[in-house]
Motif scaffolding. Structure first.
Motif, PDB file in Angstrom:
ATOM      1  N   CYS A   1      -3.142  42.250  14.173  1.00 47.09           N
ATOM      2  CA  CYS A   1      -3.380  43.172  15.281  1.00 47.09           C
ATOM      3  C   CYS A   1      -2.363  44.314  15.226  1.00 47.09           C
ATOM      4  O   CYS A   1      -1.171  44.078  15.013  1.00 47.09           O
TER       5      CYS A   1
ATOM      6  N   CYS B   1      -0.687  39.575  24.279  1.00 42.57           N
ATOM      7  CA  CYS B   1      -1.480  40.728  23.831  1.00 42.57           C
ATOM      8  C   CYS B   1      -2.962  40.433  24.047  1.00 42.57           C
ATOM      9  O   CYS B   1      -3.393  39.279  24.050  1.00 42.57           O
TER      10      CYS B   1
ATOM     11  N   CYS C   1       0.386  44.240  18.380  1.00 46.93           N
ATOM     12  CA  CYS C   1       1.486  43.259  18.441  1.00 46.93           C
ATOM     13  C   CYS C   1       1.952  42.807  17.063  1.00 46.93           C
ATOM     14  O   CYS C   1       2.865  41.988  16.953  1.00 46.93           O
TER      15      CYS C   1
ATOM     16  N   CYS D   1      -5.256  40.724  22.086  1.00 36.71           N
ATOM     17  CA  CYS D   1      -5.920  40.158  20.902  1.00 36.71           C
ATOM     18  C   CYS D   1      -5.959  38.633  20.940  1.00 36.71           C
ATOM     19  O   CYS D   1      -6.665  38.004  20.148  1.00 36.71           O
TER      20      CYS D   1
HETATM   21 ZN   LIG Z   1      -2.242  41.687  19.376  1.00 36.85          ZN
END
Ligand SMILES: [Zn+2]
Length: 262
Positions: free
Chosen positions: A4, A26, A7, A28
């Protein structure tokens, strides 16, 4: 799957909340098993006082605590494919109340939630008791099958290593457990109040002023095995309990002053 961009694959962003930095999950992260945390405590034997511990609510009040959290996050992100400098496990050292067990329990939880890793939390004293109970008086041997779950779990969290002095035989058994895990490439997370130091530093330290070192609590053989299997993460910070007590005292003084007749 590419990491990602927000992050860097750790699953957390460092954000400021009321003047303090925290790791915020995060976007994600898939919710995954997050709903089933009740199962986590039973499965991983995490004691109630550490049930709330996550990476997201670890208070990184000092630069040292911040880098310890970042180390823990990258460890979780990389697990189980750890780089050569990552170590098979983590050894958290630091004084009482600095957050070692919080961080170690949070790693256990993070791995369980995101990777489905099986883990077990063992208080050192409890493990020592288990080792003692596994000794068979008649055959004068240790019934090692009692300790099988401790050897075979994916991630072992051993809390408060060195808190109790061990007999030679207990030390042998603990070495057997940790060495078996090392050979099988299973990760071990350890917390201890005792600082790690090599032989030169131990000898150079002022014997009258210093605290005991880890090696003096667990012996040279166990210590060198741990150095091969764990990366040392030292936590330096203000003692949470002391800080809380100090602020309570301020509050008490404040209230008594208010109540005092003039
Ligand atoms: Zn992330």
């Amino acid at each position: 799957m590419p990491a990602c961009e927000r992050c860097g694959g750790t699953g957390f962003l460092i954000v400021d909340r009321e003047g303090r930095d925290y790791a915020q999950p995060c976007a994600c992260r898939d919710s995954g098993r997050a709903s089933g945390t009740a199962g986590f405590f039973a499965a991983c034997r995490v004691p109630p006082r550490y049930e709330h511990c996550t990476l997201a609510n670890f208070d990184m009040g000092t630069p040292s605590l911040r880098s310890a959290l970042e180390r823990a996050m990258s460890y979780c992100a990389g697990y189980p494919y750890l780089g050569t400098d990552e170590g098979l496990g983590l050894l958290f050292t630091g004084d009482n109340g600095v957050g070692k067990t919080h961080l170690a329990a949070a790693v256990l939880r993070e791995l369980w939630e995101r990777k489905g890793t099986r883990g077990q939390f063992w208080d050192f004293h409890e493990l020592i008791r288990e080792i003692r109970n596994s000794y068979n008086e008649e055959t004068r041997t240790t019934e090692l099958q009692v300790l099988e779950p401790v050897v075979e779990t994916d991630v072992l969290l051993l809390d408060d290593l060195g808190a109790w002095k061990m007999t030679d035989w207990m030390n042998d058994t603990l070495f057997y457990i940790l060495n078996s895990r090392y050979i099988a490439k299973r990760a071990t997370l350890i917390t201890t109040n005792y600082q790690d130091a090599d032989r030169e530093r131990v000898l150079a330290a002022d014997p009258l002023r210093r605290k005991e070192f880890l090696v003096e609590r667990i012996g040279q053989r166990l210590r060198s095995r741990l150095m091969e299997m764990c990366l040392v993460v030292n936590l330096l910070g203000q003692d949470h309990r002391q800080a809380r007590q100090a602020s309570n005292q301020v509050a008490l003084r404040g209230s008594s002053r208010l109540g005092e007749p003039k």
